[in-house]
Scaffold this motif. Structure first.
Motif, PDB file in Angstrom:
ATOM      1  N   ALA A   1       0.698  -1.524  -0.289  1.00 37.34           N
ATOM      2  CA  ALA A   1      -0.247  -0.127  -0.127  1.00 37.34           C
ATOM      3  C   ALA A   1       0.603   1.613  -0.075  1.00 37.34           C
ATOM      4  O   ALA A   1       1.838   1.404  -0.117  1.00 37.34           O
ATOM      5  N   PRO A   2       0.402   2.063  -0.635  1.00 35.79           N
ATOM      6  CA  PRO A   2       0.977   3.294  -0.687  1.00 35.79           C
ATOM      7  C   PRO A   2       1.494   3.664   1.003  1.00 35.79           C
ATOM      8  O   PRO A   2       1.279   3.591   1.581  1.00 35.79           O
ATOM      9  N   LEU A   3       2.726   4.397   1.400  1.00 35.89           N
ATOM     10  CA  LEU A   3       3.467   5.009   2.142  1.00 35.89           C
ATOM     11  C   LEU A   3       3.704   6.122   1.999  1.00 35.89           C
ATOM     12  O   LEU A   3       3.446   7.307   0.879  1.00 35.89           O
ATOM     13  N   ALA A   4       4.090   6.954   3.856  1.00 32.47           N
ATOM     14  CA  ALA A   4       3.242   8.286   3.431  1.00 32.47           C
ATOM     15  C   ALA A   4       4.922   8.691   2.943  1.00 32.47           C
ATOM     16  O   ALA A   4       6.079   8.121   3.701  1.00 32.47           O
ATOM     17  N   GLY A   5       4.372  10.116   2.674  1.00 34.81           N
ATOM     18  CA  GLY A   5       5.688  10.816   2.104  1.00 34.81           C
ATOM     19  C   GLY A   5       5.928  12.216   1.992  1.00 34.81           C
ATOM     20  O   GLY A   5       5.675  12.629   3.167  1.00 34.81           O
ATOM     21  N   VAL A   6       5.019  13.138   0.797  1.00 36.50           N
ATOM     22  CA  VAL A   6       4.587  14.200   0.872  1.00 36.50           C
ATOM     23  C   VAL A   6       3.671  15.012   1.908  1.00 36.50           C
ATOM     24  O   VAL A   6       3.576  15.847   1.698  1.00 36.50           O
ATOM     25  N   GLN A   7       2.574  13.603   2.410  1.00 38.28           N
ATOM     26  CA  GLN A   7       1.294  13.501   2.583  1.00 38.28           C
ATOM     27  C   GLN A   7       1.350  12.700   3.929  1.00 38.28           C
ATOM     28  O   GLN A   7       1.793  11.609   3.812  1.00 38.28           O
ATOM     29  N   SER A   8       0.235  12.948   4.686  1.00 43.88           N
ATOM     30  CA  SER A   8      -0.009  11.887   5.533  1.00 43.88           C
ATOM     31  C   SER A   8      -0.655  10.842   5.112  1.00 43.88           C
ATOM     32  O   SER A   8      -1.392  11.295   3.980  1.00 43.88           O
ATOM     33  N   LEU A   9      -0.653   9.299   5.281  1.00 43.52           N
ATOM     34  CA  LEU A   9      -1.863   8.763   4.883  1.00 43.52           C
ATOM     35  C   LEU A   9      -2.041   7.500   6.054  1.00 43.52           C
ATOM     36  O   LEU A   9      -1.022   7.025   6.940  1.00 43.52           O
ATOM     37  N   ASP A  10      -3.250   7.482   6.106  1.00 45.47           N
ATOM     38  CA  ASP A  10      -3.839   6.932   7.104  1.00 45.47           C
ATOM     39  C   ASP A  10      -2.969   6.911   8.385  1.00 45.47           C
ATOM     40  O   ASP A  10      -2.854   5.960   9.177  1.00 45.47           O
ATOM     41  N   GLY A  11      -2.605   8.065   8.753  1.00 45.45           N
ATOM     42  CA  GLY A  11      -2.515   8.272  10.511  1.00 45.45           C
ATOM     43  C   GLY A  11      -1.278   8.356  10.211  1.00 45.45           C
ATOM     44  O   GLY A  11      -0.512   8.741  11.491  1.00 45.45           O
ATOM     45  N   VAL A  12      -0.436   7.574   9.498  1.00 43.37           N
ATOM     46  CA  VAL A  12       1.024   7.982   9.004  1.00 43.37           C
ATOM     47  C   VAL A  12       0.933   9.623   8.616  1.00 43.37           C
ATOM     48  O   VAL A  12       1.072   9.686   7.712  1.00 43.37           O
ATOM     49  N   PRO A  13       2.072  10.367   9.683  1.00 43.17           N
ATOM     50  CA  PRO A  13       2.740  11.574   9.066  1.00 43.17           C
ATOM     51  C   PRO A  13       3.075  11.310   7.725  1.00 43.17           C
ATOM     52  O   PRO A  13       3.858  10.140   7.979  1.00 43.17           O
ATOM     53  N   ALA A  14       3.714  12.697   7.893  1.00 41.87           N
ATOM     54  CA  ALA A  14       4.453  12.822   6.613  1.00 41.87           C
ATOM     55  C   ALA A  14       5.219  12.691   6.527  1.00 41.87           C
ATOM     56  O   ALA A  14       6.133  12.544   7.108  1.00 41.87           O
ATOM     57  N   GLY A  15       6.168  12.304   5.620  1.00 38.30           N
ATOM     58  CA  GLY A  15       7.615  11.362   6.063  1.00 38.30           C
ATOM     59  C   GLY A  15       7.799  10.015   5.769  1.00 38.30           C
ATOM     60  O   GLY A  15       8.051   9.363   5.928  1.00 38.30           O
ATOM     61  N   LYS A  16       7.068  10.266   7.320  1.00 38.53           N
ATOM     62  CA  LYS A  16       7.590   8.817   7.987  1.00 38.53           C
ATOM     63  C   LYS A  16       7.267   7.295   7.606  1.00 38.53           C
ATOM     64  O   LYS A  16       7.595   6.789   7.805  1.00 38.53           O
ATOM     65  N   GLY A  17       6.669   7.241   6.145  1.00 43.18           N
ATOM     66  CA  GLY A  17       6.869   6.357   5.357  1.00 43.18           C
ATOM     67  C   GLY A  17       7.620   6.366   5.146  1.00 43.18           C
ATOM     68  O   GLY A  17       8.746   4.398   4.562  1.00 43.18           O
ATOM     69  N   ILE A  18       8.671   6.855   4.628  1.00 36.71           N
ATOM     70  CA  ILE A  18      10.253   5.923   3.635  1.00 36.71           C
ATOM     71  C   ILE A  18      11.160   7.259   4.422  1.00 36.71           C
ATOM     72  O   ILE A  18      11.513   8.193   5.426  1.00 36.71           O
TER      73      ILE A  18
END
Ligand SMILES: CCCCCCCCCCCCCC(=O)SCCNC(=O)CCNC(=O)[C@H](O)C(C)(C)COP(=O)(O)OP(=O)(O)OC[C@H]1O[C@@H](n2cnc3c(N)ncnc32)[C@H](O)[C@@H]1OP(=O)(O)O
Length: 552
Positions: free
Chosen positions: A530-547
């Motif tokens: 599933a997409p990882l948070a980057g420039v935007q937050s996703l599913d409660g994961v703050p922006a950046g935190k995915g990568i």
């Protein structure tokens, strides 16, 4: 990958900071290449306007909604992306619109050049090559479970011969340990690699950098794939891969990191890139690797995340002179210089025991890095050898010592500093950045933009209870990266770049980074997640935190 965004499309014009086959599955002859490839020859080598452009593009996009003759899923993807960008405080969505339109080929439709079903029928939004590859295709639902797209093949089922090239060209493996071949690659990339949208800046990786980036521990020579002109052996195209241990959520993948894809300017748009990609895929498969990570400024099917470039201007007069940035109308040049001035001496130097990383720190840095990176959705696992390579080997020859932060060493590629607790001698923090200059195209006064790029960092503060929520982590990172800016300034870098990944969003704004107009897309080959948070937050994961991966 890369400049253009990787400012790789190297995005190099920032907004001002406020104040201050499945190879077509086919092992068949490649139907991809344009066999009319010519002989290669030596290469010859704003804000209101932006706003207007953006609103025009948005208007045009909206007008496409509901039109039968336009693939609505594409319109939706672009609009979703634009709308998501709007949610980012201070985010410029002009870049997103432009990128999406240009790269998904909708721009031609908007300009009336390629009416769907019309005479100049164009494959709007289709990807002749990427549509055949084991990557998530545009419009697919987000996967519910992680896993490969195609199973790995046993060795006997793999294609043994290289893919065919047009008759005037031949494959070669580049040996980067050989100075002559390294120089050939440097020549190719210096004249033909990633440029920003206006062709004002082009990445100029140093020879030392190329060696450092492509010869990590366990590198595989055959993964440095080149194309030469058969008659005179001139190097005209290249792509590289290096082995990585890639953590994507709960899975650890033995994968490759693909970078430095380049086709000589005279051979562009002839479908040579797909052949290079298929050949490097084949080479990876032959070594039992079936997944890959890569980044690009261009939008391809289908990013797992998108990050944005940010720029901390250091040498304001030069950056204004070469039009990397401009003096906003409400400011004078003198005030802009004042606002961007950084202290002369790193603050943690005297207070906390900041010093250059040394060989004796490798084991502690490896451990700190490993624990810190577990906080992200996707990151690289590093052995001690890899830590030694990433953070020490590229630092060049020359004296270290107390005042080493004041001077760059000849050929220095990477700068790494640690904070050692004076009592316990424990390494509590580290930061690193690397040097990646760009050629300034067509400017009489300056020909090189000296850019530093934020690399990896970690701090024990992240593990203190509540540190992420009570601002302690943010403050510590501001101290650390603030000192990185000071070291970079002393080493005469003009600008310090950082992406909206890892924990960067905590400090970018307060350290006076300005938003760039470049985006960097992260891609996985033959892996669904599933997409990882980057420039935007996703599913409660703050922006950046995915990568948690920084690509060179
Ligand atoms: C298991 C192991 C797997 C290993 C492989 C994993 C995948 C690795 C993938 C590579 C990761 C690289 C990471 C980096 O290094 S990103 C840096 C890329 N390099 C540059 O931007 C340098 C300047 N540009 C060039 O040299 C050329 O324009 C390149 C070489 C980029 C394209 O050459 P050209 O302009 O002459 O085009 P063509 O006619 O030959 O081919 C057109 C097809 O190529 C697709 N295209 C265009 N740009 C890219 C791009 N950046 N990544 C992937 N695909 C790209 C395009 O959508 C189209 O396919 P489709 O849309 O019709 O389907």
């Amino acid at each position: 990958m890369a400049p253009s965004g990787k400012a790789k499309e190297k995005d190099v014009v920032p907004e001002e900071p406020e104040q201050v086959d499945h190879d077509s599955g086919s092992d068949e002859e490649d139907e991809e290449i344009d066999h009319t490839l010519p002989e290669a020859s030596t290469p010859s080598t704003s804000s209101n306007k932006k706003k207007k452009k953006r609103s025009k593009a948005l208007k045009a996009l909206n007008s496409l909604r509901g039109k039968d003759n336009i693939p609505q899923e594409l319109v939706k993807v672009v609009l979703d992306k634009v709308n998501a960008e709007k949610a980012v405080p201070g985010g410029t969505d002009e870049a997103t619109v432009r990128q999406a339109l240009e790269q998904m080929k909708l721009k031609d439709v908007l300009q009336g050049k390629a009416g769907v079903g019309g005479k100049n029928k164009k494959d709007v939004g289709t990807h002749k090559f990427w549509g055949t590859q084991p990557v998530p295709q545009i419009g697919e639902d987000a996967p519910t479970a992680d896993g490969y797209i195609e199973p790995s093949k046993p060795p006997e089922e793999l294609r043994q011969d290289p893919y065919p090239l047009p008759k005037d060209f031949e494959w070669a493996t580049l040996d980067l340990a050989d100075e002559v071949q390294l120089r050939e690659l440097w020549d190719l990339l210096s004249a033909n690699y990633v440029e920003d949208d206006d062709a004002s800046f082009r990445f100029q990786y140093s020879a030392e950098f190329l060696r450092w980036a492509m010869q990590p521990p366990g590198y595989i020579k055959e993964w440095h794939v080149a194309v030469r002109v058969a008659s005179n052996k001139k190097l005209v195209a290249f792509v590289s891969a290096v082995p990585i241990s890639l953590r994507v959520r709960e899975n650890l993948l033995r994968a490759s990191e693909v970078n430095f894809l380049c086709v000589h300017k005279k051979l562009r748009s002839k479908r040579l890139a797909p052949v290079l990609i298929k050949e490097v895929t084949r080479q990876c498969n032959l070594k039992g690797v079936f997944q890959a990570l890569y980044t690009a400024g261009v939008l391809l099917p289908t990013p797992v995340s998108t990050c944005r470039y940010n720029h901390r201007c250091l040498n304001i007069p030069k950056l204004v002179n070469v039009r990397f940035t401009h003096v906003p109308s409400n400011m004078t040049l003198a005030r802009m210089i004042r606002i961007h001035k950084v202290p002369d001496r790193p603050r943690l130097l005297d207070r906390d025991g900041l010093r250059e990383m040394e060989e004796k720190d490798v084991s502690q840095v490896t451990d700190l890095y490993a624990r810190y990176m577990k906080r992200f959705g996707m990151y690289l696992e590093f052995t001690e050898d890899e830590v030694r390579h990433q953070f020490l080997s590229g630092r060049g020859e020359g004296p270290g010592g107390k005042d080493s932060w004041k001077n760059a060493r000849p050929g220095q590629v990477v700068w790494t500093y640690v904070v050692e607790n004076p009592t316990t001698h424990k390494i509590t923090d580290f930061f690193s950045f690397y040097s990646l200059p760009s050629t300034i195209i067509g400017q009489p006064k300056h020909d090189v933009l000296n850019a530093a790029y934020l690399y990896y960092y970690a701090t024990e503060t992240a593990f203190e209870e509540g540190a992420e929520d009570n601002g302690k982590l943010k403050r510590r990172l501001e101290d650390l990266i603030g000192d990185a800016l000071i070291v970079a300034d002393q080493a005469k870098f003009d600008v310090f770049n950082g992406l909206s990944l890892m924990d960067n969003v905590h400090f970018l704004q307060d350290l006076k980074f300005g938003l760039g107009d470049g985006l960097l897309n992260f891609y996985l080959f033959n892996w669904r997640t599933a997409p990882l948070a980057g420039v935007q937050s996703l599913d409660g994961v703050p922006a950046g935190k995915g990568i948690g991966v920084v690509m060179l």
